[in-house]
Design a protein around this motif. Structure first.
Motif, PDB file in Angstrom:
ATOM      1  N   ALA A 111       0.853  -1.188   0.000  1.00 59.47           N
ATOM      2  CA  ALA A 111       0.000   0.000   0.000  1.00 59.47           C
ATOM      3  C   ALA A 111       0.888   1.237   0.000  1.00 59.47           C
ATOM      4  CB  ALA A 111      -0.915   0.006   1.208  1.00 59.47           C
ATOM      5  N   LEU A 112       0.511   2.229  -0.807  1.00 58.26           N
ATOM      6  CA  LEU A 112       1.339   3.419  -0.999  1.00 58.26           C
ATOM      7  C   LEU A 112       0.566   4.693  -0.691  1.00 58.26           C
ATOM      8  CD1 LEU A 112       2.821   2.459  -4.511  1.00 58.26           C
ATOM      9  CD2 LEU A 112       3.814   1.937  -2.264  1.00 58.26           C
ATOM     10  N   THR A 113       1.309   5.765  -0.474  1.00 54.66           N
ATOM     11  CA  THR A 113       0.735   7.090  -0.327  1.00 54.66           C
ATOM     12  C   THR A 113       1.697   8.110  -0.913  1.00 54.66           C
ATOM     13  OG1 THR A 113      -0.122   8.728   1.259  1.00 54.66           O
ATOM     14  CG2 THR A 113       1.754   7.413   1.970  1.00 54.66           C
ATOM     15  N   THR A 114       1.175   9.255  -1.353  1.00 57.59           N
ATOM     16  CA  THR A 114       2.057  10.351  -1.771  1.00 57.59           C
ATOM     17  C   THR A 114       2.180  11.389  -0.661  1.00 57.59           C
ATOM     18  OG1 THR A 114       0.282  11.688  -2.756  1.00 57.59           O
ATOM     19  CG2 THR A 114       1.347  10.057  -4.184  1.00 57.59           C
ATOM     20  N   GLN A 115       1.473  11.170   0.456  1.00 57.95           N
ATOM     21  CA  GLN A 115       1.576  12.071   1.603  1.00 57.95           C
ATOM     22  C   GLN A 115       2.741  11.590   2.472  1.00 57.95           C
ATOM     23  OE1 GLN A 115      -2.269  12.904   3.464  1.00 57.95           O
ATOM     24  NE2 GLN A 115      -3.291  12.185   1.631  1.00 57.95           N
ATOM     25  N   ILE A 116       3.907  12.101   2.174  1.00 62.24           N
ATOM     26  CA  ILE A 116       5.144  11.643   2.800  1.00 62.24           C
ATOM     27  C   ILE A 116       5.181  12.024   4.281  1.00 62.24           C
ATOM     28  CG2 ILE A 116       7.663  11.706   2.677  1.00 62.24           C
ATOM     29  CD1 ILE A 116       6.264  10.491   0.214  1.00 62.24           C
ATOM     30  N   ALA A 117       5.658  11.097   5.113  1.00 64.71           N
ATOM     31  CA  ALA A 117       5.822  11.353   6.546  1.00 64.71           C
ATOM     32  C   ALA A 117       7.213  10.904   6.969  1.00 64.71           C
ATOM     33  CB  ALA A 117       4.762  10.613   7.351  1.00 64.71           C
ATOM     34  N   LEU A 118       8.006  11.846   7.477  1.00 61.94           N
ATOM     35  CA  LEU A 118       9.361  11.549   7.952  1.00 61.94           C
ATOM     36  C   LEU A 118       9.378  11.655   9.475  1.00 61.94           C
ATOM     37  CD1 LEU A 118      11.490  13.608   5.379  1.00 61.94           C
ATOM     38  CD2 LEU A 118      11.049  11.145   5.372  1.00 61.94           C
ATOM     39  N   ALA A 119       9.689  10.547  10.133  1.00 64.52           N
ATOM     40  CA  ALA A 119       9.649  10.513  11.592  1.00 64.52           C
ATOM     41  C   ALA A 119      11.016  10.791  12.192  1.00 64.52           C
ATOM     42  CB  ALA A 119       9.137   9.160  12.073  1.00 64.52           C
ATOM     43  N   GLY A 120      11.082  11.809  13.049  1.00 68.69           N
ATOM     44  CA  GLY A 120      12.251  12.049  13.870  1.00 68.69           C
ATOM     45  C   GLY A 120      12.000  11.450  15.237  1.00 68.69           C
ATOM     46  N   ARG A 121      12.748  11.893  16.226  1.00 68.31           N
ATOM     47  CA  ARG A 121      12.522  11.361  17.569  1.00 68.31           C
ATOM     48  C   ARG A 121      11.302  11.985  18.226  1.00 68.31           C
ATOM     49  NH1 ARG A 121      16.496  10.723  22.876  1.00 68.31           N
ATOM     50  NH2 ARG A 121      15.078   9.319  23.948  1.00 68.31           N
ATOM     51  N   SER A 153       6.344  27.876  18.628  1.00 72.57           N
ATOM     52  CA  SER A 153       7.701  28.411  18.532  1.00 72.57           C
ATOM     53  C   SER A 153       8.482  27.820  17.354  1.00 72.57           C
ATOM     54  CB  SER A 153       8.470  28.127  19.836  1.00 72.57           C
ATOM     55  OG  SER A 153       8.679  26.732  19.999  1.00 72.57           O
ATOM     56  N   LEU A 154       7.924  26.794  16.705  1.00 68.97           N
ATOM     57  CA  LEU A 154       8.628  26.143  15.597  1.00 68.97           C
ATOM     58  C   LEU A 154       8.428  26.896  14.289  1.00 68.97           C
ATOM     59  CD1 LEU A 154       7.809  22.368  16.279  1.00 68.97           C
ATOM     60  CD2 LEU A 154       9.847  23.659  16.942  1.00 68.97           C
ATOM     61  N   SER A 155       9.494  27.005  13.524  1.00 68.37           N
ATOM     62  CA  SER A 155       9.428  27.668  12.219  1.00 68.37           C
ATOM     63  C   SER A 155       9.226  26.612  11.138  1.00 68.37           C
ATOM     64  CB  SER A 155      10.715  28.463  11.957  1.00 68.37           C
ATOM     65  OG  SER A 155      10.893  29.469  12.931  1.00 68.37           O
ATOM     66  N   MET A 160       4.251  22.911   4.493  1.00 65.87           N
ATOM     67  CA  MET A 160       4.601  21.709   5.236  1.00 65.87           C
ATOM     68  C   MET A 160       3.806  21.649   6.542  1.00 65.87           C
ATOM     69  SD  MET A 160       8.741  21.348   4.864  1.00 65.87           S
ATOM     70  CE  MET A 160       9.553  21.344   3.262  1.00 65.87           C
ATOM     71  N   GLY A 161       3.769  20.459   7.124  1.00 69.19           N
ATOM     72  CA  GLY A 161       3.123  20.273   8.408  1.00 69.19           C
ATOM     73  C   GLY A 161       3.987  19.425   9.317  1.00 69.19           C
ATOM     74  N   ALA A 162       3.679  19.424  10.602  1.00 67.84           N
ATOM     75  CA  ALA A 162       4.433  18.610  11.565  1.00 67.84           C
ATOM     76  C   ALA A 162       3.509  18.105  12.652  1.00 67.84           C
ATOM     77  CB  ALA A 162       5.566  19.418  12.184  1.00 67.84           C
ATOM     78  N   ILE A 163       3.784  16.894  13.126  1.00 68.26           N
ATOM     79  CA  ILE A 163       3.035  16.285  14.222  1.00 68.26           C
ATOM     80  C   ILE A 163       4.005  16.020  15.368  1.00 68.26           C
ATOM     81  CG2 ILE A 163       1.690  14.266  14.953  1.00 68.26           C
ATOM     82  CD1 ILE A 163       0.917  13.909  11.981  1.00 68.26           C
ATOM     83  N   ASP A 179      15.087  18.812  16.264  1.00 67.39           N
ATOM     84  CA  ASP A 179      14.532  17.654  15.564  1.00 67.39           C
ATOM     85  C   ASP A 179      13.939  18.092  14.229  1.00 67.39           C
ATOM     86  OD1 ASP A 179      14.237  14.834  15.741  1.00 67.39           O
ATOM     87  OD2 ASP A 179      12.094  15.066  16.100  1.00 67.39           O
ATOM     88  N   LEU A 180      13.260  19.232  14.220  1.00 67.78           N
ATOM     89  CA  LEU A 180      12.697  19.766  12.982  1.00 67.78           C
ATOM     90  C   LEU A 180      13.792  20.080  11.975  1.00 67.78           C
ATOM     91  CD1 LEU A 180      10.341  20.854  11.286  1.00 67.78           C
ATOM     92  CD2 LEU A 180      10.600  23.044  12.491  1.00 67.78           C
ATOM     93  N   ALA A 181      14.888  20.678  12.437  1.00 66.81           N
ATOM     94  CA  ALA A 181      16.005  21.006  11.546  1.00 66.81           C
ATOM     95  C   ALA A 181      16.588  19.747  10.902  1.00 66.81           C
ATOM     96  CB  ALA A 181      17.086  21.751  12.325  1.00 66.81           C
ATOM     97  N   TYR A 182      16.704  18.686  11.708  1.00 66.17           N
ATOM     98  CA  TYR A 182      17.199  17.414  11.174  1.00 66.17           C
ATOM     99  C   TYR A 182      16.273  16.883  10.084  1.00 66.17           C
ATOM    100  CZ  TYR A 182      17.384  12.334  10.893  1.00 66.17           C
ATOM    101  OH  TYR A 182      17.389  11.046  10.427  1.00 66.17           O
TER     102      TYR A 182
END
Length: 248
Positions: A111-121, A153-155, A160-163, A179-182
């Motif tokens: 199963a695929l998606t084009t809504q990419i999610a990159l997980a940091g810590r 406080s995050l830029s 883009m979005g972040a969770i 973590d966001l910068a990484y």
């Protein structure tokens, strides 16, 4: 007492359970001999669009073509027609970037998606959707309010979005920003690689399960890790040392 239980002596399967006392609150597994795809990102080509299924079949380099539900397309693949109705503009032979959300099972493709999610810590970056974002559902009450303030406080770049993940609870704005910068740097590398890569090709492979667990869950509130196999234990210790040295 919170513990991580790692079972790798059952054939070629690795199982990881996270427990709080007698309560199981997370469980995952992977097969050592399996070429794991979940979380990996590919440059791919649309082989056909099946409007009757509300899905597309995509050649991302695997023997079986992947299954991409149209509901999992990012907004760039939709536009409004003359009547103002939102319509899908995905075409056959179009090159796209996809991420695997579910492994191949039996005769079914991944199963695929084009809504990419990159997980940091502490965060998950959604680099191609500004409507995605917020706080993990596992976080509730006053803790949600604290994280909302930290999020302000995050830029986060436009578009883009972040969770905030559960591991982000109690973290300072500075820790979340690092973590966001990484994750932004990682997305920059992926984006650059994508433009130069042929289709289909692997662009990014997600960490193996044992690495993800140690990186994401081995925190101060984990009082014990129980491992039933020495090789896995050595890997866990090595990854923990790496995480400590990099403050990951």
């Amino acid at each position: 007492m919170k513990r991580i239980l790692i079972n790798s002596s059952y054939g070629n399967e690795l199982r990881v359970a996270l427990v709080d006392g007698a309560k199981l609150y997370d469980l995952d597994n992977e097969f050592n001999a399996q070429a794991l795809l979940k979380g990996s990102i590919f440059k791919a080509t649309v082989s056909r669009v099946e409007s009757s299924l509300d899905a597309a079949f995509v050649n991302f380099g695997s023997e079986r073509h992947g299954f991409l539900p149209l509901k999992d397309l990012s907004s760039e693949f939709y536009e409004k027609n003359k009547e103002g109705k939102r319509v899908c503009i995905l075409k056959e032979q179009q090159e796209i970037i996809v991420q695997v959300t579910k492994e191949e099972r039996g005769t079914k493709g991944a199963a695929l998606t084009t809504q990419i999610a990159l997980a940091g810590r502490f965060l998950v970056l959604i680099p191609n959707s500004d409507r995605a974002g917020g706080i993990s559902r596992r976080i509730s009450g006053e803790e949600r309010d604290e994280i909302k303030e930290a999020l302000k406080s995050l830029s986060i770049p436009e578009g883009m979005g972040a969770i905030v993940r559960t591991a982000g609870l109690g973290r300072s704005s500075e820790e979340l920003s690092l973590d966001l910068a990484y994750l932004l740097a990682l997305w920059g590398q992926i984006d650059q690689t994508t433009s130069e890569a042929p289709s289909p090709s692997l662009i990014y492979r997600d960490d193996k399960l044992i690495v993800r667990v140690v990186k994401d869950y081995f925190r101060d509130d984990i009082e014990e890790i129980l491992i039933d196999e020495q090789i896995t234990s050595d890997v866990s210790k090595r990854v923990h040392r790496i995480c400590n040295s990099r403050s990951c």
